[in-house]
Design an enzyme around this catalytic site. Structure first.
Site, PDB file in Angstrom:
ATOM      1  N   HIS A   1      42.718  34.170  45.448  1.00  0.00           N
ATOM      2  CA  HIS A   1      41.432  34.298  44.746  1.00  0.00           C
ATOM      3  C   HIS A   1      41.210  33.203  43.707  1.00  0.00           C
ATOM      4  O   HIS A   1      40.425  33.382  42.766  1.00  0.00           O
ATOM      5  CB  HIS A   1      41.312  35.670  44.089  1.00  0.00           C
TER       6      HIS A   1
ATOM      7  N   HIS B   1      36.119  42.661  37.443  1.00  0.00           N
ATOM      8  CA  HIS B   1      37.232  42.651  38.400  1.00  0.00           C
ATOM      9  C   HIS B   1      37.792  41.259  38.707  1.00  0.00           C
ATOM     10  O   HIS B   1      38.978  41.008  38.483  1.00  0.00           O
ATOM     11  CB  HIS B   1      36.818  43.353  39.687  1.00  0.00           C
TER      12      HIS B   1
ATOM     13  N   TYR C   1      41.698  51.954  47.741  1.00  0.00           N
ATOM     14  CA  TYR C   1      41.975  51.091  48.902  1.00  0.00           C
ATOM     15  C   TYR C   1      41.744  51.839  50.210  1.00  0.00           C
ATOM     16  O   TYR C   1      42.439  51.628  51.199  1.00  0.00           O
ATOM     17  CB  TYR C   1      43.385  50.521  48.837  1.00  0.00           C
TER      18      TYR C   1
ATOM     19  N   ASN D   1      36.234  44.680  44.593  1.00  0.00           N
ATOM     20  CA  ASN D   1      35.790  44.388  45.955  1.00  0.00           C
ATOM     21  C   ASN D   1      36.144  45.485  46.946  1.00  0.00           C
ATOM     22  O   ASN D   1      35.450  45.691  47.953  1.00  0.00           O
ATOM     23  CB  ASN D   1      36.378  43.054  46.428  1.00  0.00           C
TER      24      ASN D   1
ATOM     25  N   ASP E   1      43.793  47.488  40.342  1.00  0.00           N
ATOM     26  CA  ASP E   1      44.237  47.380  41.737  1.00  0.00           C
ATOM     27  C   ASP E   1      45.344  48.388  42.031  1.00  0.00           C
ATOM     28  O   ASP E   1      46.400  48.046  42.559  1.00  0.00           O
ATOM     29  CB  ASP E   1      44.698  45.950  42.017  1.00  0.00           C
TER      30      ASP E   1
ATOM     31  N   ASP F   1      39.238  48.385  41.961  1.00  0.00           N
ATOM     32  CA  ASP F   1      40.099  48.635  43.120  1.00  0.00           C
ATOM     33  C   ASP F   1      40.982  49.859  42.896  1.00  0.00           C
ATOM     34  O   ASP F   1      42.103  49.763  42.391  1.00  0.00           O
ATOM     35  CB  ASP F   1      40.946  47.414  43.466  1.00  0.00           C
TER      36      ASP F   1
ATOM     37  N   HIS G   1      42.103  42.139  40.479  1.00  0.00           N
ATOM     38  CA  HIS G   1      41.866  41.363  41.707  1.00  0.00           C
ATOM     39  C   HIS G   1      43.085  40.583  42.181  1.00  0.00           C
ATOM     40  O   HIS G   1      43.466  40.673  43.347  1.00  0.00           O
ATOM     41  CB  HIS G   1      40.674  40.436  41.507  1.00  0.00           C
ATOM     42  N   VAL G   2      43.680  39.798  41.307  1.00  0.00           N
ATOM     43  CA  VAL G   2      44.904  39.069  41.656  1.00  0.00           C
ATOM     44  C   VAL G   2      46.086  39.990  41.368  1.00  0.00           C
ATOM     45  O   VAL G   2      46.246  40.484  40.258  1.00  0.00           O
ATOM     46  CB  VAL G   2      45.029  37.769  40.840  1.00  0.00           C
ATOM     47  N   HIS G   3      46.925  40.200  42.381  1.00  0.00           N
ATOM     48  CA  HIS G   3      47.971  41.213  42.278  1.00  0.00           C
ATOM     49  C   HIS G   3      49.220  40.666  41.589  1.00  0.00           C
ATOM     50  O   HIS G   3      50.289  40.525  42.182  1.00  0.00           O
ATOM     51  CB  HIS G   3      48.299  41.761  43.672  1.00  0.00           C
TER      52      HIS G   3
END
Length: 539
Positions: A377, A367, A232, A285, A202, A229, A404-406
Site C-alpha cells: 500500500h 484507514h 474480513y 477497504n 485490521d 477493517d 491498512h498496512v499490517h
C-alpha cells in the site's frame, strides 16, 4: 519560541513492571518528541512469531450464538459527540443465508434500554430504532444474506465520568439482556481525559486477533479506536470458503463476494469488551463489500452506531466526537475527499468549530496511511494526502492514527514528506492480527520499490503519486534508505495505548503480542507546542 529538549521520568513502579527491551529508554527516561526528530529505527523481523494467522472456525464457542429467541446478542457501546450521550447497539433474531431468504420485520421486536447509576435500580428508559440489512448478489449460485434485527438506542442526559448500568432488549417479550455497564467520558476540558485509549486496526478474527484483544483487555482501556477493517468477511465466498488472499484464490468470481456470517461471529467475539468499553470505528477497504446495484458499506453502516448526524456529517463514513479534552476527527478514505466534496467541506467546518482551550488535543483517524514506508500500500492514499494534508496541518492536528498496512510504524513529526516540528505524528497500527498476515518488506529496500502505476487505490481511483521533486529522494519514487520521517517500524502484531496526561503531553505505548503482558515495544511522549505551532484556520 525555541524548542527545549525535555524528558519525563518513568515512575519507579512502572519501571519495575515494564521491560523496555526495544525502545530507547535510558536510565528510566522516556523520550519525547521534543528530543526528535529521531534517527530511523527498523526492528529486524522476528521469524518466531509468524504463525496462527488462521481464522477462528464457526465451531469456536466464542463466535457461536448462545442466546435463544429474541434475546439480545452482539451488544456494544459507542459514543455520541460528547460525554452526555452514548449509543447502545445489539442484534436480535437469527441471520439467514441462502437462495430463499426473507428479511425479518424490525417492528417485531422493540428497542429498549433500561439504565441507571445503580445496578438494581435501572430507573431510566430509552427507546431507539431498528433495522435489517441484506447483502444481495445478482449472480446465479451466490448465496444472499439478511441480518438479524439490529437495534440502536441513544442515551442522553448522562453525567460525565460516571458508571452506568444497563439492560437492553424488549421487556414486553421478556427478551432482555443481562446487566452490563459502561463509564461515560470525562467532561471536555484542558485537564480532563480518558485514562487509556486503546488503538487497534485490521483485526479480523484469527487466533492472532484473540492474542491482540487479550493484551488490549489487560491494559483496561476506557475507549477503543478501531481504525478500519474489522471482520474480513470479504476474504470468503458466499458458501463460506475462505482464503488468505481473495484475488489470488478467487480471481474468476464475477463480483467480490463476502460471507456475512463472519460479521456475526466477530460481533459475538467482541462483545465481552465492547459491551462495557465504547468502541469507535472508521471504515476500511474490507468494509466496502460491493453488492447488487453497486451498493457498498451495508454491514458497516448498519451494525455500528456513529455520531455522524450529531457531528453534522451526512455519512457514516466520516464524523467527529469529543472524549474529554480530545477532539477526534474520523475521516473516510473510501469516499470523496477532494476539496469540492462534501467530506472536505464538512471537515473544514468541523475543524473551525474546535476550541483548543476546551479540547487542546486534535486527533485524526482514517484507514489508509499517508506515511507508511512498507511496500504494501505504499503511497496508495496519495490523492487523499494531497487533498487534505494542508487543511489538517493548518488546524494543528497533533496525532494521526491509521491502519491498512499490517505492521507497526511511528513517524517523526512530518508535513509534506519533510520533517516539521509542527506536523502531526503519524502512527500506523494495522497489526491487529488479520488473516492476510503481516507486511514485511520496505519500499526503500533494494528491489522492493513498487512502480508508481501500481499504487493508486483501486476503489477510489485517481493518480497522484509521482517521483519526489526535492529532498534526499529527489527524482525517485522511493527512498534508498529508511526515510528520515520514519522514526520506528516493526513487523509484528499488537495494539497501542494513548494516555493523554495534560494539555501538552500524551504518552503513546505500543505493545507486541509476542511479549509478556506489560512489556512495551515502543514508547514516546508526544508533546504539543501550542505557542510555537499556532493554528492557522483556512478562510
Amino acid at each position: 519560541m525555541g524548542s527545549v529538549s525535555v524528558s519525563l521520568r518513568i515512575a519507579a513502579l512502572f519501571v519495575s513492571v515494564v521491560v523496555p527491551s526495544l525502545i530507547n529508554i535510558v536510565n528510566g527516561v522516556i523520550p519525547t518528541t521534543l528530543d526528535g526528530p529521531f534517527k530511523p529505527v527498523t526492528v529486524p523481523l522476528d521469524e518466531s512469531f509468524r504463525g496462527h494467522a488462521v481464522d477462528l472456525p464457526d465451531t469456536d464457542p466464542r463466535v457461536q450464538r448462545n442466546v435463544k429467541g429474541w434475546m439480545p446478542e452482539q451488544i456494544s457501546v459507542s459514543l455520541s459527540t460528547n460525554h452526555g450521550s452514548v449509543w447502545i447497539s445489539w442484534i436480535t433474531g437469527e441471520f439467514q443465508i441462502g437462495d430463499d431468504i426473507k428479511p425479518l420485520n424490525p417492528e417485531t421486536v422493540g428497542s429498549v434500554v433500561r439504565y441507571g447509576e445503580w445496578r438494581f435500580a435501572l430507573t431510566h428508559r430509552a427507546t431507539g430504532r431498528s433495522l435489517v440489512y441484506s447483502q444481495l448478489y445478482p449472480f446465479q449460485g451466490l448465496q444472499n444474506y439478511t441480518s438479524g434485527i439490529i437495534h440502536h438506542v441513544r442515551l442522553t442526559g448522562l453525567k460525565p465520568n460516571t458508571l452506568y448500568y444497563y439492560q437492553c432488549g424488549d421487556p414486553s417479550l421478556k427478551a432482555i439482556s443481562d446487566v452490563y455497564y459502561f463509564r461515560t467520558m470525562p467532561v471536555s476540558g484542558p485537564r480532563s481525559y480518558p485514562a487509556r485509549i486503546g488503538v487497534v486496526g485490521d483485526l479480523g478474527l484469527t487466533y492472532n486477533t484473540t492474542s491482540t484483544m487479550g493484551h488490549l483487555m489487560r491494559n483496561y482501556p476506557d475507549l477503543v479506536l478501531l481504525v478500519g477493517d474489522a471482520s474480513y468477511a470479504n476474504l470468503y465466498l458466499t458458501n463460506g470458503t475462505g482464503a488468505d488472499c481473495y484475488s489470488c484464490t478467487f480471481s474468476d468470481t464475477p463480483i467480490h463476494e463476502t460471507y456475512q456470517p463472519r460479521w456475526d461471529y466477530w460481533g459475538r467475539f467482541m462483545q465481552p469488551l465492547v459491551s462495557k468499553v465504547p468502541i469507535m470505528m472508521i471504515e476500511g477497504n474490507h468494509e466496502i463489500e460491493e453488492q447488487v446495484e453497486k451498493k457498498t458499506f451495508a454491514a458497516y453502516s448498519a451494525r455500528f452506531a456513529f455520531p455522524y448526524e450529531e457531528s453534522g456529517s451526512s455519512s457514516t463514513l466520516y464524523y467527529s466526537f469529543n472524549a474529554g479534552g480530545i477532539h477526534f476527527v474520523m475521516l473516510g478514505g473510501y469516499i470523496n475527499y477532494n476539496k469540492s466534496g462534501d467530506q472536505y467541506r464538512w471537515l473544514k467546518k468541523d475543524l473551525a468549530k474546535v476550541d483548543r482551550k476546551v479540547t487542546p488535543w486534535l486527533v485524526a483517524t482514517w484507514h489508509p496511511p499517508w506515511y507508511s514506508t512498507y511496500t504494501a500500500h505504499y503511497r496508495e492514499a496519495e490523492c487523499m494526502r494531497v487533498a487534505m494534508e494542508e487543511l489538517l496541518y493548518n488546524y494543528g492536528v497533533d496525532i494521526v492514527f491509521n491502519g491498512h498496512v499490517h505492521a507497526y510504524e511511528r513517524s517523526n513529526r512530518v508535513y509534506n514528506y519533510s520533517l516539521d516540528p509542527c506536523g502531526p505524528v503519524h502512527i500506523t497500527v494495522g497489526d491487529g492480527g488479520n488473516r492476510e498476515k503481516m507486511a514485511i518488506t520496505h519500499a526503500d529496500e533494494p528491489g522492493n520499490c513498487p512502480k508508481p502505476s501500481t499504487t493508486p487505490d483501486k476503489f477510489m481511483g485517481g493518480f497522484c503519486a509521482f517521483n519526489f521533486t526535492s529532498g534526499p529522494a529527489a527524482g525517485k519514487f522511493c527512498w534508498d534508505k529508511q526515510p528520515d520521517y520514519s522514526a520506528y517500524r516493526e513487523s509484528s502484531f499488537g495494539h497501542g495505548i494513548l494516555e493523554v496526561k495534560n494539555e501538552t503531553h500524551a504518552l503513546w505505548t505500543w505493545y507486541r503480542n509476542q511479549d509478556a503482558y506489560g512489556t512495551t515495544g515502543d514508547m514516546v511522549y508526544i508533546v504539543r507546542q501550542p505557542d510555537r505551532c499556532a493554528v492557522e484556520p483556512e478562510v
